[in-house]
Design an enzyme around this catalytic site. Structure first.
Site, PDB file in Angstrom:
ATOM      1  N   GLU A  63      23.219 -79.587 108.086  1.00  0.00           N
ATOM      2  CA  GLU A  63      24.363 -80.445 107.792  1.00  0.00           C
ATOM      3  C   GLU A  63      24.117 -81.909 108.114  1.00  0.00           C
ATOM      4  OE1 GLU A  63      25.218 -78.761 111.976  1.00  0.00           O
ATOM      5  OE2 GLU A  63      24.113 -78.215 110.164  1.00  0.00           O
TER       6      GLU A  63
ATOM      7  N   CYS B 221      21.822 -72.665 114.361  1.00  0.00           N
ATOM      8  CA  CYS B 221      21.430 -72.923 115.743  1.00  0.00           C
ATOM      9  C   CYS B 221      22.012 -71.841 116.668  1.00  0.00           C
ATOM     10  CB  CYS B 221      21.839 -74.331 116.156  1.00  0.00           C
ATOM     11  SG  CYS B 221      20.907 -74.954 117.584  1.00  0.00           S
TER      12      CYS B 221
ATOM     13  N   HIS C 201      19.576 -77.795 111.844  1.00  0.00           N
ATOM     14  CA  HIS C 201      20.913 -78.180 111.381  1.00  0.00           C
ATOM     15  C   HIS C 201      20.821 -78.745 109.961  1.00  0.00           C
ATOM     16  CE1 HIS C 201      23.277 -77.746 115.116  1.00  0.00           C
ATOM     17  NE2 HIS C 201      22.113 -77.979 115.706  1.00  0.00           N
TER      18      HIS C 201
END
Length: 509
Positions: free
Chosen positions: A169, A79, A167
């Site tokens: 994660e 990001c 993202h």
């Protein structure tokens, strides 16, 4: 030296999640502020740049010198990190008319790209950005896009430098863990040997070298962190470790006796100290939460210091500090604001003159439990819910008195016992009962009552950084409420807290 992935934190709410995902791959990683520069890079296998609340277009946005790692080792920007890589290499980032927040789908994935190997076509990813990369730097190429955003992922042509606008994660990115594994294992070449067993072996050897023949004193709480820290230290230095368990009068019902009993078969030298009167006296007349915490902390240090001085020639203080405590003590712009005083790292008073040893300060909570399991610690200890250092002192809103402590101990007892009897205890990460400084009208028998209200709280979480309230069955809550009101004198109303963290915290104070 332990091989590792270095995560540079630009202030994203997801930074700890990146670390957790990498640890799940049995790869060690550390989080440091974005301006951190390691003295040696020989053990660093790759670098990840986190997201950020900043816009890369702002003049005040963080722009560290990354020349030390660009090209020297694999680099992945997520990001904001991807946008930073773009602008410092001559690309363009603009505020987009099409902002992406939430779920999106990858509409194109470059075939044979190692970073995205195994990612399914149309894979769901999680977006959280207002700016968009509109032009890649020279010698960079597109490797993925979504239906709305033209550049979702990119890489350099001649270096292992990558960027993701999404993202990987977060759980909502379906193949996110595959992407991180491709980077950490496939591209960075990490060995995946960082396991609980390897941690125990290296930590025990390190403790032996650091402590030598010195004595260590450690404050036990009966919880997971201090127990695992104690057993690790005991494995390294044996009888040189002395443990102290202080009864501050703010523990759960019968907890002092139960905790001492649970330590009997662990080979630890544990001294139990009853000091309830000292704590209750110090809390008299105090209602403000932070003042209560400080009063409890001050008396604990006084009692602990007095007991520690009975052990001759102590050099070290052992603590069960874990990694989130360490991370919360710093931020991308220096020391973070104090949220709750007992969470501070490095709060040891100068007069104690002890060196600090923290064998767990690189582990997350769930990792501490896995290490404890490998050490053979009882599930009765490892499975315990977290319990705050100030104990029931911060679960009694307003002034703490002996009668209020006795009442909330009983309420807590009925709640926790019922969770265990109904097989719900392990579904809950932390459960609490809170005594409100509120009285309400009730009817018991034929009489009107005007008595106290209590709150029951149960949350599910992984490490306490975020939490959601647990949807306990209505029938269960009805039974617990009935048991409490019928058996605990002074309580005539029970309510259930359905707030998540954020915006609420787990504890009320």
């Amino acid at each position: 030296m332990q091989e590792m992935i270095l995560i540079l934190d630009f202030g994203s709410q997801y930074t700890q999640l990146i670390a957790r995902r990498i640890r799940e791959l049995n790869v060690y990683c550390e989080i440091h502020p974005y301006h951190y520069r390691p003295k040696s890079v020989d053990h660093i296998k790759g670098v990840i740049l986190s997201g950020s609340p900043y816009s890369v277009r702002d003049s005040e946005s963080p722009r560290p010198d990354l020349s030390w790692c660009e090209g020297a080792m694999p680099l992945l920007g997520i990001c904001y990190g991807a946008q930073l890589i773009t602008v410092v290499n001559g690309g363009e980032v603009l505020s987009s008319n099409t902002r992406e927040y939430g779920r999106a789908r990858l509409s194109f994935i470059e075939e044979h790209e190692q970073l995205l190997h195994g990612v399914e076509p149309n894979s769901q990813v999680w977006m959280s950005h207002a700016d968009s990369i509109t032009r890649l730097p020279d010698n960079f190429r597109l490797i993925s896009r979504t239906n709305d955003i033209g550049i979702a992922a990119f890489r350099a042509n001649d270096k292992n430098i990558f960027g993701l606008q999404f993202h990987p994660e977060v759980y909502h990115s379906t193949d996110g863990q595959i992407v991180l594994e491709n980077f950490v294992v496939g591209i960075c070449g990490c060995s995946q040997r960082w396991t609980p067993e390897s941690f125990i072996q290296s930590t025990v050897e390190n403790l032996k070298q650091i402590i030598g023949n010195d004595k260590v004193v450690l404050g036990l709480s009966g919880g997971v962190d201090s127990s695992v820290a104690a057993v690790l230290l005991h494995r390294a230095i044996g009888k040189q470790l002395h443990c102290i368990f202080v009864d501050n009068g703010l523990l759960r019902k019968n907890e002092f006796e139960q905790v001492l009993e649970s330590y009997k078969d662990m080979g630890l030298q544990v001294t139990g100290v009853r000091a309830a009167d000292h704590f209750l006296s110090a809390l008299k007349g105090i209602t403000e939460p932070e003042q209560k915490r400080k009063a409890i902390g001050r008396v604990f240090i006084e009692v602990f210091d007095r007991e520690a001085h009975k052990i001759r020639d102590v050099v070290w203080l052992g603590q069960g500090t874990i990694y989130p405590d360490v991370i919360e003590s710093i931020s991308v712009k220096g020391p973070s604001a104090t949220i709750k005083s007992h969470h501070n790292v490095g709060g040891l008073p100068d007069f104690m003159k002890l060196k600090v040893v923290e064998p767990l300060n690189s582990l997350f909570k769930d990792e501490v439990r896995r290490v404890g399991k490998s050490l053979g610690i009882s599930i009765n200890i490892l499975g315990r819910h977290p319990f705050p250092g100030p104990g029931l002192g911060i679960r009694i809103l307003g002034e703490v008195t002996e009668d209020k402590v006795r009442a909330i101990q009983e309420v807590d007892h009925y709640f926790i016992r019922a969770l265990k009897e109904h097989g719900l205890y392990d579904r809950v990460w932390q459960a609490a009962a809170i005594l409100l400084p509120v009285q309400s009208v009730g009817v018991m028998g034929d009489e009107r009552t005007y008595e106290n209200a209590v709150v029951l709280r149960a949350v599910e979480s992984t490490d306490g950084m975020t939490a959601d309230w647990v949807h306990l069955p209505y029938e269960f809550l009805a039974q617990v409420s009935n048991d409490i009101i019928n058996n605990v004198k002074g309580i005539n109303r029970v309510v259930y807290d359905i707030s998540s963290k954020p915006p609420a915290t787990i504890e009320w104070e």
